[in-house]
Scaffold this active site. Structure first.
Site, PDB file in Angstrom:
ATOM      1  N   ASP A 258      23.534  61.564  29.521  1.00  0.00           N
ATOM      2  CA  ASP A 258      23.937  60.193  29.832  1.00  0.00           C
ATOM      3  C   ASP A 258      25.279  60.094  30.550  1.00  0.00           C
ATOM      4  O   ASP A 258      25.538  59.157  31.277  1.00  0.00           O
ATOM      5  CB  ASP A 258      24.000  59.343  28.541  1.00  0.00           C
ATOM      6  CG  ASP A 258      24.839  59.997  27.440  1.00  0.00           C
ATOM      7  OD1 ASP A 258      25.434  61.061  27.684  1.00  0.00           O
ATOM      8  OD2 ASP A 258      24.892  59.458  26.319  1.00  0.00           O
ATOM      9  N   HIS A 259      26.156  61.088  30.381  1.00  0.00           N
ATOM     10  CA  HIS A 259      27.517  60.944  30.906  1.00  0.00           C
ATOM     11  C   HIS A 259      27.598  61.224  32.406  1.00  0.00           C
ATOM     12  O   HIS A 259      28.186  60.471  33.153  1.00  0.00           O
ATOM     13  CB  HIS A 259      28.470  61.885  30.161  1.00  0.00           C
ATOM     14  CG  HIS A 259      28.949  61.324  28.859  1.00  0.00           C
ATOM     15  ND1 HIS A 259      28.102  61.031  27.821  1.00  0.00           N
ATOM     16  CD2 HIS A 259      30.184  61.000  28.427  1.00  0.00           C
ATOM     17  CE1 HIS A 259      28.803  60.540  26.817  1.00  0.00           C
ATOM     18  NE2 HIS A 259      30.068  60.512  27.158  1.00  0.00           N
TER      19      HIS A 259
ATOM     20  N   ASP B 159      30.327  63.329  20.142  1.00  0.00           N
ATOM     21  CA  ASP B 159      30.856  62.209  20.906  1.00  0.00           C
ATOM     22  C   ASP B 159      31.536  61.274  19.911  1.00  0.00           C
ATOM     23  O   ASP B 159      30.979  61.006  18.837  1.00  0.00           O
ATOM     24  CB  ASP B 159      29.737  61.469  21.643  1.00  0.00           C
ATOM     25  CG  ASP B 159      30.326  60.475  22.616  1.00  0.00           C
ATOM     26  OD1 ASP B 159      30.428  60.790  23.812  1.00  0.00           O
ATOM     27  OD2 ASP B 159      30.720  59.379  22.164  1.00  0.00           O
TER      28      ASP B 159
ATOM     29  N   ARG C   5      36.967  51.686  26.099  1.00  0.00           N
ATOM     30  CA  ARG C   5      38.352  52.153  26.257  1.00  0.00           C
ATOM     31  C   ARG C   5      38.921  51.696  27.583  1.00  0.00           C
ATOM     32  O   ARG C   5      38.211  51.698  28.588  1.00  0.00           O
ATOM     33  CB  ARG C   5      38.387  53.685  26.237  1.00  0.00           C
ATOM     34  CG  ARG C   5      37.975  54.218  24.894  1.00  0.00           C
ATOM     35  CD  ARG C   5      37.922  55.723  24.824  1.00  0.00           C
ATOM     36  NE  ARG C   5      37.731  56.073  23.435  1.00  0.00           N
ATOM     37  CZ  ARG C   5      37.108  57.154  22.998  1.00  0.00           C
ATOM     38  NH1 ARG C   5      36.627  58.029  23.868  1.00  0.00           N
ATOM     39  NH2 ARG C   5      36.984  57.376  21.720  1.00  0.00           N
TER      40      ARG C   5
ATOM     41  N   SER D 272      38.526  60.502  22.750  1.00  0.00           N
ATOM     42  CA  SER D 272      37.281  61.274  22.836  1.00  0.00           C
ATOM     43  C   SER D 272      37.226  62.460  21.879  1.00  0.00           C
ATOM     44  O   SER D 272      38.243  62.968  21.418  1.00  0.00           O
ATOM     45  CB  SER D 272      37.176  61.778  24.273  1.00  0.00           C
ATOM     46  OG  SER D 272      36.422  62.935  24.347  1.00  0.00           O
TER      47      SER D 272
ATOM     48  N   ARG E  95      36.067  65.248  22.988  1.00  0.00           N
ATOM     49  CA  ARG E  95      35.892  66.398  23.888  1.00  0.00           C
ATOM     50  C   ARG E  95      36.723  67.599  23.421  1.00  0.00           C
ATOM     51  O   ARG E  95      37.940  67.527  23.340  1.00  0.00           O
ATOM     52  CB  ARG E  95      36.202  66.007  25.339  1.00  0.00           C
ATOM     53  CG  ARG E  95      37.611  65.586  25.610  1.00  0.00           C
ATOM     54  CD  ARG E  95      37.746  65.009  27.017  1.00  0.00           C
ATOM     55  NE  ARG E  95      37.100  63.707  27.111  1.00  0.00           N
ATOM     56  CZ  ARG E  95      37.525  62.709  27.874  1.00  0.00           C
ATOM     57  NH1 ARG E  95      38.582  62.850  28.647  1.00  0.00           N
ATOM     58  NH2 ARG E  95      36.893  61.550  27.901  1.00  0.00           N
TER      59      ARG E  95
END
Ligand code: MIC
Ligand code: SF4
Length: 651
Positions: free
Chosen positions: A64-65, A119, A379, A533, A535
């Site tokens: 999706d990203h 995520d 965000r 995030s 990440r």
């Protein structure tokens, strides 16, 4: 003593520790999710653990990203993800099928279960009574391998809802009000649990909006009860059989209670450049805008798209505004189409994009210079939109569409009569965007493009640490500052040497070249360091450049866990005033660090230059200490597998 809904789920999944807030616990994970930007690395890590198949009830890999496919790298990543999913027994949600959190809510969320996702907005499923937690890819890989998830037992904050939202006020305004009250640090170490008569007035997708944005409070998760509304939602998704009740006991005790009367709320908006910079819309109304986007995992459900369409009936988009719709999922898109909403939107001048994250992670949709962009995203950290010095405001779909019509920030109540949105009794369901794994994946070959590089090896922690402070930063540094995303950098998520060139590039463009000369590095920071995030590249890439420690006033939860997983020592100042006593360029030494760490010491002395010594805190569990000493979680796990302790990781 009675239990909160959160405690009930934890109690059922507890494999280690006691439910004493703040103490380390481990919980069993029922489901995992990944998305492409964190997923490639998570699956490389899962592969490195060396287990033939996932051990969860359900694991799913969403794409999706990054859907841009500006060259071969992104398409290669998609093929890698699809093939590795088939290999290890993982469901695969195809590019364009939708944002992981929206699709998971629709098709897989099960009340009372635990979900671990790579995520930070994984808590969205909390809208359906799931205890859903965001984590780094390596922790999710461990979850897929059947290992428990380690965390600090959260404090449970109760939010008692009464009343009912007024016309033109919606779920986004509830959570914006909470962000105003609690700030981006207010939820750290907590699960936010909603209860009270007002809960029944909110649909599951409204609840999901609120749960999603609990992440911006820094909360570990958000949990809503599972009630008759949840049952109706599951009926509408043809999944009624997974429904079960979940509610706090009458005599449950919350750590703190916040009372919120839904009837008293008005449209709110988060001003640049933090999700907690919240004011009522009327206070900033009248400013000209250039762009409005409805989308993201927070606000792109059927209701959000249809409310925009209904508000646009016999109206048009202002000529100076680009009005864009990023539907949350193919299901949303198809159902909005069947309800006639798409035609209205197209006719009014909307630009309809494919289902995915898109501009929310800076993959396109960057706003024009020095103009205001209104978004229903999660965000508005500086520069995340892709435009330098951007002016991004976050608001509800109602405020977004009203402003798109007027061309200025507008309180939606100025539009007059509010539209009525009826949710479908049953959604039109089509799961062909999800590919289940074959019965036996052992024959599936994993397709790796040339940009997919293997994981770097990391050295164990030395006895004495000598490092240079290569960067000193302020409070609330986000992972978007540490490891930016966007269309240039996201394709490098499976290539650590390449992505490490961009570490801190948003605030210190020379950082990575200085790092290459500097040897061992320490970073100094303020409060809430690493918010945002999940990440893990924000730990992995700095580690690759030689960062071995971070000394800050306080850490955000997921980032701290990622630092430990990649062998970066998370230190906090004993005396926050010491922050002002050290400067960028100083050298520091921590003699005897490894011994102190393994001996369980809570503090270490940090020698700064030749004549200063300050005290730093080591807030770490036994497991964290062993991982740090090994150099990384993967090193530690591999060593245990070799030592024959592979199936029991617990301590
Ligand atoms: C985000 O919203 O910042 C992301 C992109 O979804 C991240 C994950 C990532 O960086 O890949 C998140 O929230 O965890
Ligand atoms: Fe995607 Fe944005 Fe949600 Fe992150 S916050 S998962 S980028 S939609």
């Amino acid at each position: 003593m009675g239990l909160t809904a959160t405690e009930k789920i934890i109690d059922k999944h507890l494999v280690e520790g006691k439910m004493t807030p703040g103490s380390q616990i481990a919980i069993r994970i029922d489901q995992t999710l990944t998305q492409d930007a964190t997923g490639t690395m998570a699956y490389l890590e899962f592969e490195a653990i060396g287990i033939p198949e996932v051990k969860t009830e359900l694991s799913i890999s969403y794409v999706d990203h990054n859907l841009l496919q500006s060259d071969f790298r992104n398409a290669d990543d998609h093929r890698f993800l699809q093939s590795i999913a088939g290999r290890y027994g993982i469901h695969f949600s195809r590019p364009g099928n939708g944002i992981c959190h929206q699709v998971h809510l629709e098709r897989y969320a099960v009340p009372g279960k635990t979900l671990l996702g790579s995520d930070s907005h994984t808590p969205t499923a909390g809208g359906c009574g799931v205890l859903a937690i965001g984590a780094g890819g390596l922790d999710v890989a461990m979850g897929m391998a059947g290992q428990p998830f380690y965390l600090r037992m959260p404090y449970v904050t109760g939010v008692r809802l009464t009343g009912k939202l007024s016309p033109w006020v919606s779920a986004r305004d509830v959570i914006l009000e909470l962000l105003r009250l609690m700030t981006v640090k207010g939820g750290v170490g907590k699960v936010i649990e909603y209860f009270g008569p007002g809960v029944a007035t909110l649909s599951v997708t409204d609840r999901a909006t609120i749960a999603n944005l609990g992440t911006e409070l820094g909360a570990t998760s958000t949990v809503f009860p599972s009630d008759e509304t949840t049952r109706s939602f599951l009926v509408s998704q043809k999944r009624e059989k997974v429904w079960q009740i979940l509610e706090a006991d009458q005599d449950a005790t919350y750590h703190e209670i916040i009372d919120m009367d839904l009837s008293s709320l008005e449209p709110m908006i988060a001003c640049p450049s933090s999700p907690d910079n919240v004011v009522p819309v009327r206070e900033v109304a009248g400013q000209p805008i250039s762009q409005v986007i409805i989308g993201s995992c927070a606000n792109s459900s059927f209701r959000d798209i249809v409310v925009a369409a209904k508000s646009l009936e016999s109206r048009e988009i202002h000529p100076f505004v680009s009005f864009e719709i990023n539907p949350g999922s193919r299901q949303v898109l198809e159902n909005a189409d069947m309800a006639g909403a798409l035609r209205t939107l197209i006719h009014a001048g909307a630009r309809i994009h494919q289902c995915g994250c898109l501009g929310c992670i800076g993959m396109g949709q960057a706003p024009a210079t020095d103009t205001i962009s209104l978004r229903t995203f999660t965000r508005n950290f500086p520069g995340r939109s892709g435009t330098k010095d951007d002016r991004v405001y976050l608001c509800s779909p109602e405020t977004a569409v009203a402003s798109a019509i007027q061309g200025i920030i507008t309180d939606p109540r100025d539009l007059g009569q509010a539209p009525d949105v009826l949710l479908p009794e049953t959604y039109f369901i089509n799961d062909n965007g999800i590919i289940p794994p074959p019965g036996d994946g052992s024959k599936v070959s994993v397709l790796r493009g040339p940009n997919i590089k293997s994981l770097p090896e990391f050295e164990p922690l030395p006895e004495d640490l000598k490092a240079k402070i290569l960067l000193k930063v302020e409070d609330n540094i986000t992972t978007d500052h540490i490891m930016p995303a966007g269309s240039k950098i996201l394709p490098l998520r499976s290539n650590v040497p390449a992505i490490s060139e961009y570490v801190f590039s948003a605030i210190d463009p020379g950082f990575s070249s200085r790092a290459k000369e500097a040897g061992i590095i320490i970073i100094v920071g303020g409060e809430n360091y690493g918010q945002g995030s999940s990440r893990e590249h924000a730990a992995l890439a700095p580690r690759y450049l030689g960062v071995r420690a971070k000394l800050v006033k306080s850490f955000a939860r997921i980032h701290k866990a990622n630092l430990v997983n990649f062998g970066i020592l998370p230190l906090t100042f004993m005396d926050p005033d010491d922050y002002d006593r050290i400067k960028q360029g100083d050298t520091v030494a921590i003699p005897g660090l490894r011994t102190a760490l393994l001996a369980g010491s809570d503090t270490v002395s940090v020698e700064v230059g030749k004549d200063k010594t300050i005290q730093a805190r080591l807030e770490l569990s036994v497991r964290d200490r062993l991982i740090l000493a090994s150099g990384s979680l993967l090193n530690w796990v591999r060593a245990r597998i070799q030592a024959g302790q592979g199936s029991v990781f617990s301590l």
